[in-house]
Write an enzyme that holds these catalytic residues in place. Structure first.
Site, PDB file in Angstrom:
ATOM      1  N   ARG A   1       0.268  -6.563   5.272  1.00 35.64           N
ATOM      2  CA  ARG A   1       0.926  -7.718   5.894  1.00 35.64           C
ATOM      3  C   ARG A   1       2.147  -7.223   6.647  1.00 35.64           C
ATOM      4  O   ARG A   1       3.011  -6.567   6.067  1.00 35.64           O
ATOM      5  CB  ARG A   1       1.400  -8.705   4.816  1.00 35.64           C
TER       6      ARG A   1
ATOM      7  N   THR B   1       5.955 -10.924  10.539  1.00 32.77           N
ATOM      8  CA  THR B   1       5.064 -12.044  10.856  1.00 32.77           C
ATOM      9  C   THR B   1       4.241 -12.505   9.662  1.00 32.77           C
ATOM     10  O   THR B   1       3.701 -13.607   9.663  1.00 32.77           O
ATOM     11  CB  THR B   1       4.066 -11.637  11.957  1.00 32.77           C
TER      12      THR B   1
ATOM     13  N   ASP C   1       4.724  -8.167  -6.138  1.00 33.68           N
ATOM     14  CA  ASP C   1       3.920  -7.381  -5.192  1.00 33.68           C
ATOM     15  C   ASP C   1       2.856  -6.607  -5.970  1.00 33.68           C
ATOM     16  O   ASP C   1       3.161  -5.655  -6.707  1.00 33.68           O
ATOM     17  CB  ASP C   1       4.831  -6.411  -4.426  1.00 33.68           C
TER      18      ASP C   1
ATOM     19  N   ASP D   1       2.574  -2.694  -5.349  1.00 31.63           N
ATOM     20  CA  ASP D   1       3.672  -1.930  -5.954  1.00 31.63           C
ATOM     21  C   ASP D   1       3.549  -1.890  -7.472  1.00 31.63           C
ATOM     22  O   ASP D   1       3.811  -0.860  -8.100  1.00 31.63           O
ATOM     23  CB  ASP D   1       5.023  -2.552  -5.561  1.00 31.63           C
TER      24      ASP D   1
HETATM   25  C1  PRP Z   1      -0.988  -7.902  -0.400  1.00 24.25           C
HETATM   26  C2  PRP Z   1      -2.206  -8.281  -1.194  1.00 24.25           C
HETATM   27  C3  PRP Z   1      -3.091  -8.908  -0.170  1.00 24.25           C
HETATM   28  C4  PRP Z   1      -2.109  -9.598   0.737  1.00 24.25           C
HETATM   29  C5  PRP Z   1      -2.101 -11.048   0.417  1.00 24.25           C
HETATM   30  O1  PRP Z   1      -1.202  -6.736   0.305  1.00 24.25           O
HETATM   31  O2  PRP Z   1      -2.801  -7.212  -1.859  1.00 24.25           O
HETATM   32  O3  PRP Z   1      -3.879  -7.978   0.541  1.00 24.25           O
HETATM   33  O4  PRP Z   1      -0.819  -9.014   0.470  1.00 24.25           O
HETATM   34  O5  PRP Z   1      -1.336 -11.761   1.323  1.00 24.25           O
HETATM   35  P1  PRP Z   1      -1.954 -12.761   2.386  1.00 24.25           P
HETATM   36  O6  PRP Z   1      -2.948 -13.617   1.664  1.00 24.25           O
HETATM   37  O7  PRP Z   1      -0.749 -13.530   2.853  1.00 24.25           O
HETATM   38  O8  PRP Z   1      -2.574 -11.961   3.490  1.00 24.25           O
HETATM   39  P2  PRP Z   1      -0.005  -5.971   1.059  1.00 24.25           P
HETATM   40  O9  PRP Z   1       0.084  -6.427   2.472  1.00 24.25           O
HETATM   41  O10 PRP Z   1       1.235  -6.096   0.234  1.00 24.25           O
HETATM   42  O11 PRP Z   1      -0.529  -4.484   1.119  1.00 24.25           O
HETATM   43  P3  PRP Z   1      -0.821  -3.460  -0.083  1.00 24.25           P
HETATM   44  O12 PRP Z   1      -2.058  -3.948  -0.800  1.00 24.25           O
HETATM   45  O13 PRP Z   1      -1.037  -2.193   0.655  1.00 24.25           O
HETATM   46  O14 PRP Z   1       0.376  -3.422  -0.983  1.00 24.25           O
HETATM   47  N1  URA Z   2       1.140 -10.011  -1.719  1.00 28.89           N
HETATM   48  C1  URA Z   2       1.501  -9.744  -2.990  1.00 28.89           C
HETATM   49  O1  URA Z   2       1.329  -8.611  -3.475  1.00 28.89           O
HETATM   50  N2  URA Z   2       2.041 -10.726  -3.726  1.00 28.89           N
HETATM   51  C2  URA Z   2       2.241 -11.972  -3.250  1.00 28.89           C
HETATM   52  O2  URA Z   2       2.736 -12.835  -3.979  1.00 28.89           O
HETATM   53  C3  URA Z   2       1.873 -12.225  -1.918  1.00 28.89           C
HETATM   54  C4  URA Z   2       1.313 -11.231  -1.166  1.00 28.89           C
END
Ligand code: PRP
Ligand code: URA
Length: 206
Positions: free
Chosen positions: A101, A105, A197, A200
């Site tokens: 994400r 944005t 998160d 993380d």
């Molecule tokens: C997180 C999560 C989803 C997304 C959800 O990923 O694992 O993929 O956010 O958010 P959304 O429904 O608003 O799209 P992140 O972008 O943090 O990446 P990561 O898995 O690499 O930590």
């Molecule tokens: N991605 C995450 O990992 N946690 C949230 O709550 C939303 C997006």
């Protein structure tokens, strides 16, 4: 369409997963265990075919899962659900979609796409622990349906009404299975109460 799987065994583990004191080792174990339970429910209506099996005593009329299954974890956090689902469906193929994400944005940015070839007849299971705005999951579903896939489901751990509505609007035929539909998103588009998160916490990066 969505299904919130409210079994006490899942909800107990989800309480531990949400806890800010839970470290990454235990977080990973719990994510695997919850995924297995939610996927068990999600596969309840999967198509089966009749097969005859010779037991030591007689021929038994049995059922086997009819479709090939392709699991698609959304990188990175979706990888935390892979062991759980492969524990249930060890013969599944695995495709990967990389999305993050954008911090400003909150829209998904795709950086990797590796889906197995010749599998458009398979049942695709998209896994990501968090369904927040729904942007990442919708982009993943766009990618697989755009590649010709006709049967797909989504399995997540924590979701919220905004994310579920986003999937329902863009892919009304694709069901979402989740351990929880939480209250809402906050101003940073994090799920409330959520678990923070997921990437993380799974990988100990923050
Ligand atoms: C997180 C999560 C989803 C997304 C959800 O990923 O694992 O993929 O956010 O958010 P959304 O429904 O608003 O799209 P992140 O972008 O943090 O990446 P990561 O898995 O690499 O930590
Ligand atoms: N991605 C995450 O990992 N946690 C949230 O709550 C939303 C997006």
């Amino acid at each position: 369409m969505y299904v919130e799987v409210q079994h006490p065994c899942i909800q107990h583990k989800l309480a531990l997963l949400r806890d800010a004191e839970t470290g990454h080792k235990r977080f990973r174990e719990l994510a695997t265990e919850i995924t297995m339970f939610v996927c068990y429910e999600a596969l309840k209506h999967v198509e089966v075919e009749q097969v005859n099996v010779q037991t030591p005593v007689a021929i038994a009329s049995c059922q086997k899962i009819a479709n090939d299954i392709v699991v698609v974890p959304i990188l990175r956090a979706g990888v935390g659900m892979l062991d759980g689902i492969l524990g249930l469906v060890p013969t599944a193929r695995v495709g990967f979609l990389g999305m993050y994400r954008d911090e400003e944005t909150k829209k998904p940015v795709e950086y990797y796409n590796k889906l197995p070839s010749d599998t458009t007849d398979a049942l695709y299971i998209v896994v990501d622990p968090m369904l927040a705005t729904g942007g990442s999951t919708v982009a993943a579903l766009d990618a697989i349906t755009g590649a010709g896939v006709e049967k797909a489901i989504v399995v997540c751990i924590v979701s919220c009404p905004e994310g579920i509505q986003a999937v329902e609007r863009s892919h009304p035929d694709i069901p979402v299975y989740t351990a929880s539909v939480d209250e809402c998103l906050n101003e940073k588009k994090y799920i409330v109460p959520g678990l923070g998160d997921a990437g993380d916490r799974l990988f100990g990066t923050r």
